[in-house]
Design an enzyme around this catalytic site. Structure first.
Site, PDB file in Angstrom:
ATOM      1  N   HIS A  62      -7.395   2.856  -6.687  1.00  0.00           N
ATOM      2  CA  HIS A  62      -6.042   3.408  -6.606  1.00  0.00           C
ATOM      3  C   HIS A  62      -5.167   2.640  -5.615  1.00  0.00           C
ATOM      4  CE1 HIS A  62      -6.561   7.451  -8.826  1.00  0.00           C
ATOM      5  NE2 HIS A  62      -7.382   6.555  -9.304  1.00  0.00           N
ATOM      6  N   VAL A  66      -1.481  -0.337  -7.139  1.00  0.00           N
ATOM      7  CA  VAL A  66      -0.075  -0.257  -6.752  1.00  0.00           C
ATOM      8  C   VAL A  66       0.240  -1.395  -5.778  1.00  0.00           C
ATOM      9  CG1 VAL A  66       1.728   1.236  -5.816  1.00  0.00           C
ATOM     10  CG2 VAL A  66      -0.211   2.260  -7.027  1.00  0.00           C
TER      11      VAL A  66
END
Ligand code: HEM
Ligand SMILES: *[C@@H]1O[C@H](CO)[C@@H](O)[C@H](O)[C@H]1NC(C)=O
Ligand SMILES: *[C@@H]1O[C@H](CO)[C@@H](O)[C@H](O)[C@H]1NC(C)=O
Ligand SMILES: *[C@@H]1O[C@H](CO)[C@@H](O)[C@H](O)[C@H]1NC(C)=O
Length: 317
Positions: A62, A66
């Site tokens: 995760h 990004v």
């Protein structure tokens, strides 16, 4: 004297060039005890909490989805990434903060939070029986703001289609085989009903072999509500605390937990690799290792960019 200065400048230039890139020995001189600290701290932690390796491996995924692996997932402010629904049940960010404090005692201001997430995930794989991945270090932590909207956009939903799955990971420089291998991170850990009920009403997310397991999931997860999300979650394979190739045997046998797990065992582009990994754990480990390195190095900040945060949950100023 002139030659001496020339040599000095040349050496300096060389040093700066090499220190701009990631390298396995990045902290060898600046923080020689880093590896022993990581090993012994995580050995203690995993002994006390066998579900921690899964949480730390997912945390890396995760973070890296990004804007590259830059510890942006650890930032804590209104509307920071962690507030995204995509980060539901992300755990153990505080553990990275605690390891950071220990490392700061030993070598202050040197080791980035982004590298600590990578090292925690690497150690999670090693200590649960997976490969010893040689991962380059030297990432810097982000200084730019990212928000929960960035996480909403970049982290895939459990219902992700194989097309998007392939493009997400090939954009990190992976082959389709490596994309299938990195999804093998689902050899560890659990999922919650929240992420399962959706597929029960969407035949596109089913593999015909899932018939029996579908019934089990329907009984286990009739609804997405606080009650069903809080009772012990569904393991992602039969051996959720062992890093092995059981996940591939399970998804081939119709026991994929999320839509994407089920769909990669059906799509003709991914199925051959699923079959191979289910029969050949050594090959899975090799391809997982190269995929892990690509996930962990794509689009990262290096020297001259970003910063080494003092506290992982906050920008330095
Ligand atoms: C298309 C790609 C992926 C999708 C859609 C996906 C989706 C999910 C979902 C929905 C969960 C469960 C959250 C919950 O309900 O508690 C989960 C858990 C997990 N994922 Fe993934 N994932 C993907 C790729 C990956 C990758 C690449 C890795 C690691 C390399 C990974 C590692 C994990 C682990 C270890 C867990 C268990 C976490 C725990 O037990 O706390 N996933 N994933
Ligand atoms: C850096 O340290 C690691 C771990 O102690 C060691 O295996 C490696 O050989 C060292 N690399 C260099 C270039 O000194
Ligand atoms: C950070 O923000 C600045 C200013 O908006 C921008 O110029 C820079 O490219 C950004 N850096 C990254 C890594 O996104
Ligand atoms: C899996 O694929 C690799 C690489 O293509 C190959 O070398 C290996 O023999 C295959 N394993 C099995 C059991 O088919």
């Amino acid at each position: 004297m002139k030659y001496f200065i020339l040599l000095f400048v040349a050496t300096l230039t060389l040093f700066q060039l090499s220190s701009c890139q990631l390298s396995e020995s990045y902290y060898n001189l600046s923080c020689p005890n880093l590896e022993p600290i990581i090993q012994s701290e995580f050995r203690k932690l995993f002994f006390l909490n066998p579900t921690a390796p899964a949480a730390l491996l997912r945390l890396l995924f995760h973070d890296c989805m990004v804007r590259g692996c830059d510890a942006s997932v650890l930032l804590d402010f209104d509307n920071s990434e962690i507030k995204s629904a995509k980060n539901y049940a992300i755990r153990m960010q505080d553990t990275i903060g605690e390891i950071k404090l220990l490392v700061e005692d030993d070598c202050p201001g040197v080791v980035s939070c982004a590298d600590l997430i990578v090292l925690a995930a690497r150690e999670s794989v090693i200590q649960t029986g997976g490969p010893r991945i040689q991962v380059p270090l030297g990432r810097k932590d982000s200084t730019n703001i990212t928000t929960s909207l960035d996480a909403d956009a970049k982290i895939p939903p459990p219902s992700q289609k194989v097309d998007d799955f392939i493009s997400d990971f090939t954009s990190k420089g992976m082959s389709i085989e490596e994309a299938v291998a990195i999804l093998g991170g689902h050899t560890l850990g659990v999922g919650h009903c929240k992420n399962i009920v959706g597929r029960l009403n969407d035949p596109a997310q089913w593999n015909p072999t899932d018939f029996v397991y579908e019934t089990i999931l329907r009984i286990r997860c009739p609804l997405d509500n606080d009650f069903y999300n809080s009772v012990p979650a569904v393991p992602l394979d039969l051996t959720p605390v062992c890093f092995d190739n059981q996940y591939y045997t399970d998804i081939l046998g119709g026991r994929g937990v999320f839509g994407i797990d089920s769909m990669v065992a059906k799509d003709p582009r991914t199925l051959p690799f699923v079959t191979n990994f289910s029969q050949d754990q050594n090959h899975f480990f090799e391809v997982f290792s190269s995929a892990f390195i690509k996930l962990a190095t794509a689009d990262v900040l290096t020297d001259g960019q970003g910063e080494v945060r003092a506290i992982c949950s906050k920008f330095n100023n």
